[in-house]
Scaffold this active site. Structure first.
Site, mmCIF file in Angstrom:
data_model
loop_
_atom_site.group_PDB
_atom_site.id
_atom_site.type_symbol
_atom_site.label_atom_id
_atom_site.label_comp_id
_atom_site.label_asym_id
_atom_site.label_seq_id
_atom_site.Cartn_x
_atom_site.Cartn_y
_atom_site.Cartn_z
ATOM 1 N N ASP A 161 13.908 12.637 -14.747
ATOM 2 C CA ASP A 161 12.801 12.705 -13.786
ATOM 3 C C ASP A 161 12.330 14.139 -13.613
ATOM 4 O OD1 ASP A 161 14.351 10.092 -12.997
ATOM 5 O OD2 ASP A 161 12.283 9.933 -12.313
HETATM 6 O O1 MRU Z 1 13.420 5.244 -9.479
HETATM 7 P P1 MRU Z 1 12.855 5.058 -10.872
HETATM 8 O O2 MRU Z 1 13.076 3.683 -11.406
HETATM 9 O O3 MRU Z 1 11.422 5.521 -10.961
HETATM 10 O O4 MRU Z 1 13.727 6.040 -11.755
HETATM 11 C C1 MRU Z 1 13.452 6.155 -13.128
HETATM 12 C C2 MRU Z 1 14.419 7.005 -13.854
HETATM 13 O O5 MRU Z 1 15.296 7.617 -13.293
HETATM 14 C C3 MRU Z 1 14.188 7.164 -15.330
HETATM 15 O O6 MRU Z 1 15.393 7.327 -15.997
HETATM 16 C C4 MRU Z 1 13.309 8.398 -15.551
HETATM 17 O O7 MRU Z 1 12.182 8.344 -14.740
HETATM 18 C C5 MRU Z 1 12.894 8.547 -16.961
HETATM 19 S S1 MRU Z 1 11.701 7.307 -17.416
HETATM 20 C C6 MRU Z 1 11.213 7.676 -18.982
#
Ligand code: MRU
Length: 377
Positions: free
Chosen positions: A250
């Site tokens: 993220d």
């Molecule tokens: O809370 P989320 O489902 O948005 O979290 C997503 C993640 O942690 C993913 O691993 C990250 O965004 C990478 S997506 C290519």
């Protein structure tokens, strides 16, 4: 053809409602920045790149109808205001902030009318979508090359097994995916033996979304609970040749510390203990060179009901009945809950960061992301 979470043509945007997956495929029309805000906040769309793309494109659609004022300056003010609102939707992933900075810079370069400002915005928002798909395909190639040494007969004769966490596939991006994109690329080359995915408690992105994508793509795969990873590494490591844990990001900050879905850090610790490679797959849009270390990353905390309740369709006589939905309690509803959505994996536990520009390895124990960016323009 891989799943498409985001369907866009100029003037229209439909987004697959990920809260209804894997049981129902329902697309919502997202035609304004307010509805994008709601879609992102409620996690009908999630995943760092997908959040940024939906925010950028929803405003592009809105601009087709909106009264942005008569001058370029008024149009810039209108767009800035909407982007500032979208920025508040979710705090941890940096892709949204990076996209907003890019879009704001783009409209400031326009020397012309309000219509020219809108047109420059729409072109750049669409370019964000197209670049993301290209990036994912490159990440898939680069990661697979690093793991198995290219498309060689040896790689195909010695396929590897990997573990992934959360959902980083077509649903979290414009298509193909990042960490899941590497797994997809390994599979396409015949170099993947088996993919394990974690359930990813408490929100179950792994069991609801990644398991669904793996089944959809006919990739040989097994779902495990998060608490089973240590046992998997201990018991299957040799028989299944688990070569790597591959996760998305993220926010990767300047020293390589990486915020990703809660549970990533514990997998990195386990991987190090078991001598398994730990790979972060991140497009450069997920890299934040302004933040020096992981301790400065703002971690989103979410509702306690994500741990104390669970909802889904009922199973009636062995069949999922999508016309029903039940919410059930999984804990004493009075218990105090801590629910951080992300954690930070320190860079020393990460072996490589795979980007669309190439694979970044550490030199003397440190990632040099700034230098890599400068060198590669
Ligand atoms: O809370 P989320 O489902 O948005 O979290 C997503 C993640 O942690 C993913 O691993 C990250 O965004 C990478 S997506 C290519």
């Amino acid at each position: 053809m891989s799943l498409q979470a985001i369907r866009y043509t100029r003037g229209s945007l439909d987004v697959l409602d990920q809260l209804r997956l894997p049981h129902e495929h329902h697309y919502d029309a997202v035609l304004t920045s307010d509805s994008a805000f709601d879609c992102i906040r409620s996690m009908r769309v999630r995943g760092a790149p997908a959040i940024a793309i939906v925010a950028a494109l929803a405003l592009a659609v809105e601009l087709g109808q909106a009264d942005v004022g008569g001058t370029a300056a008024e149009a810039v003010t209108y767009i800035d205001h909407r982007l500032d609102h979208l920025f508040e939707s979710r705090p941890t992933a940096v892709d949204l902030g990076n996209a907003i900075t890019l879009l704001k810079n783009t409209i400031r370069k326009v020397n012309g009318s309000a219509a020219a400002v809108v047109s420059a915005y729409v072109d750049e928002a669409e370019a964000i979508l197209h670049r993301d798909l290209k990036s994912n395909l490159a990440i898939g190639r680069n990661g697979a090359d690093w793991l198995v040494g290219g498309v060689t007969p040896t790689a195909m004769l010695n396929p590897i097994s990997v573990l992934t966490h959360c959902n980083t596939g077509s649903l979290a991006t414009s298509g193909h995916g990042t960490a899941l994109g590497i797994i997809r690329s390994l599979h396409e080359r015949g170099a993947l033996k088996h993919a394990f995915c974690t359930e990813t408690r408490p929100y179950n992105q792994g069991s609801r979304l990644t398991a669904f994508e793996l089944v959809y793509e006919n990739i040989p795969s097994t779902l495990i609970a998060d608490s089973m990873a240590a046992a998997l590494f201990q018991t299957k490591k040799n028989s299944s040749s688990i070569a790597a844990v591959i996760v998305g990001a993220d926010r990767v900050v300047r020293n390589g510390d990486t915020a990703n879905k809660i549970g990533t850090y514990q997998l990195a610790v386990l991987a190090r203990h078991h001598g398994i490679k730990f790979v972060v797959a991140a497009p450069t849009t997920s890299i934040d060179l302004q933040t020096p270390t992981g301790s400065q990353i703002k971690i989103e905390e979410r509702r306690q009901e994500e741990l104390t309740q669970i909802s889904g369709p009922l199973i009636i006589r062995g069949i999922v009945d999508t016309s029903t939905t039940a919410r059930v309690a999984t804990a004493d509803q009075r218990i105090d809950v801590w629910n951080p959505a992300f954690d930070v994996t320190p860079h020393d536990l990460i072996d490589v960061i795979v980007t669309e520009k190439g694979v970044i390895e550490k030199i003397d124990g440190d990632f040099h992301l700034t230098e890599v960016f400068e060198r590669r323009g």
